[in-house]
Design an enzyme around this catalytic site. Structure first.
Site, PDB file in Angstrom:
ATOM      1  N   ASP A 150       1.082  -3.700   1.920  1.00 26.77           N
ATOM      2  CA  ASP A 150       0.465  -2.523   2.510  1.00 26.77           C
ATOM      3  C   ASP A 150      -0.978  -2.884   2.890  1.00 26.77           C
ATOM      4  O   ASP A 150      -1.493  -3.944   2.494  1.00 26.77           O
ATOM      5  CB  ASP A 150       0.514  -1.390   1.484  1.00 26.77           C
ATOM      6  CG  ASP A 150      -0.085  -0.102   2.002  1.00 26.77           C
ATOM      7  OD1 ASP A 150       0.203   0.269   3.157  1.00 26.77           O
ATOM      8  OD2 ASP A 150      -0.849   0.545   1.257  1.00 26.77           O
ATOM      9  N   ASP A 197      -3.996  -0.073   3.734  1.00 21.22           N
ATOM     10  CA  ASP A 197      -4.969   0.869   3.167  1.00 21.22           C
ATOM     11  C   ASP A 197      -4.862   0.864   1.652  1.00 21.22           C
ATOM     12  O   ASP A 197      -3.801   1.122   1.080  1.00 21.22           O
ATOM     13  CB  ASP A 197      -4.717   2.289   3.688  1.00 21.22           C
ATOM     14  CG  ASP A 197      -5.023   2.428   5.175  1.00 21.22           C
ATOM     15  OD1 ASP A 197      -6.018   1.845   5.614  1.00 21.22           O
ATOM     16  OD2 ASP A 197      -4.262   3.122   5.875  1.00 21.22           O
TER      17      ASP A 197
END
Length: 324
Positions: A5, A7
């Site tokens: 991922d 963020d």
């Protein structure tokens, strides 16, 4: 293969998270690294350029966005070339156009479907157009993702899930979802990158870890983003990570072993290196905090998760989550 991922794992807003770039650069020497994001507001090329500014070697082909997964899903619901109402920014409209669909911003154009993704510039006007189009129950509705919040430089802000919820309240139905924790984005990533032994890194239990678990990918929760110790201890069975790391420096280090034992009276113990936690009935207590609060968390989580008891029914020592 390492899938990660963005963020809360690689960056927060414009700022790189400490140690993340170095760790992923090291990982790329021995494994394919793919970047997966539920943020639909930017194109893959924009994401790649953002990552390159931190010193990572990334191309658009290394990035899978929820917009891409959403358009793959959209293509299974309406004919090629259909007119689609797009509620989102350039990161979504460009992907819809590249897939051969005709983009509109108005429900008056009788769109065959609605696809909705996050953009910081969305307002009432765009959400209302989605509601007008979705008044027809035969019109499919695709959401790129349902993240309720996103980590930004100034704190935690509302995510796409809040905007989807606004439309849901108006039309009385929910969309099909492409992003984490749903399967389409993982399928898109696995199709793109291949690999027989994927590992997924995320900072959220409800999207990253749950999604990886649902598709059978070992998962790493890194505590640099949304979820922290309290959330780890309370994680339900589908949202429990395979590994818990404080930051990505530990990605290349051996993961510590959890040693378990049980007394005749039913008291159970978990020890990770020099941290030991005991559980008797519904009471969880720290016996030895050790030198690393992360090892303490790992030991406590092991006992709580294996007990089969819900966190709200337990008396948990606050030391496990940084309390007094």
């Amino acid at each position: 293969m390492v899938l990660t991922d963005l963020d809360g794992v690689v960056y927060r807003g414009r700022n790189a998270i400490p140690h993340a770039v170095e760790a992923l650069t090291r990982a790329s020497l021995t494994a394919r690294v793919g970047y997966i994001t539920n943020n639909a507001s930017r194109r893959p090329v924009d994401v790649a350029e953002h990552l390159e500014r931190y010193g990572l070697e990334v191309s658009a082909e290394d990035v899978v966005t929820s917009s891409q997964a959403g358009v793959r899903l959209l293509a299974t619901l309406v004919p090629a070339g259909s007119t689609v109402l797009v509620i989102g920014g350039l990161g979504l409209t460009s992907i819809v156009e590249e897939a051969g669909f005709t983009v509109t911003a108005s429900a008056d154009d009788a769109p065959a479907a609605v696809i909705q993704g996050f953009s910081p510039d969305l307002g009432w006007t765009q959400l209302a157009e989605a509601s007008f189009a979705l008044a027809d129950p035969s019109v499919p509705w695709v959401a790129t993702n349902m993240d309720w919040s996103i980590p930004v430089e100034r704190g935690i802000a509302p995510g796409n899930g809040t905007l989807v919820s606004a439309v849901h309240q108006a039309v009385g139905r929910m969309p099909v979802v492409a992003g984490k924790p749903e399967r389409p984005i993982f399928d898109a990533a696995l199709a793109r990158f291949g690999g027989e032994r994927p590992l997924f890194i995320g900072d959220r239990l409800d999207t990253d870890i749950k999604g990886a678990n649902d598709v059978g990918i070992p998962s790493v929760l890194v505590l640099t983003g949304i979820d922290k110790a309290k959330q780890v201890l309370a994680a339900d069975e589908r949202s429990r990570p395979t590994f818990v790391l404080g930051d990505l420096r530990e990605l290349s280090q051996p993961y510590p072993v959890t040693v378990r034992r049980e007394d005749p009276d039913g008291t159970r113990y978990a020890t990770v290196r020099d941290a030991t936690v005991a559980m008797h009935g519904h009471v969880v207590r720290v016996l030895d905090a050790g030198d690393d609060e992360l090892d303490l968390l790992r030991a406590g989580a092991a006992l709580i998760w294996e007990s089969g008891l819900a966190i709200y029914g337990l008396d948990v020592d606050p030391k496990l989550y940084g309390g007094e």
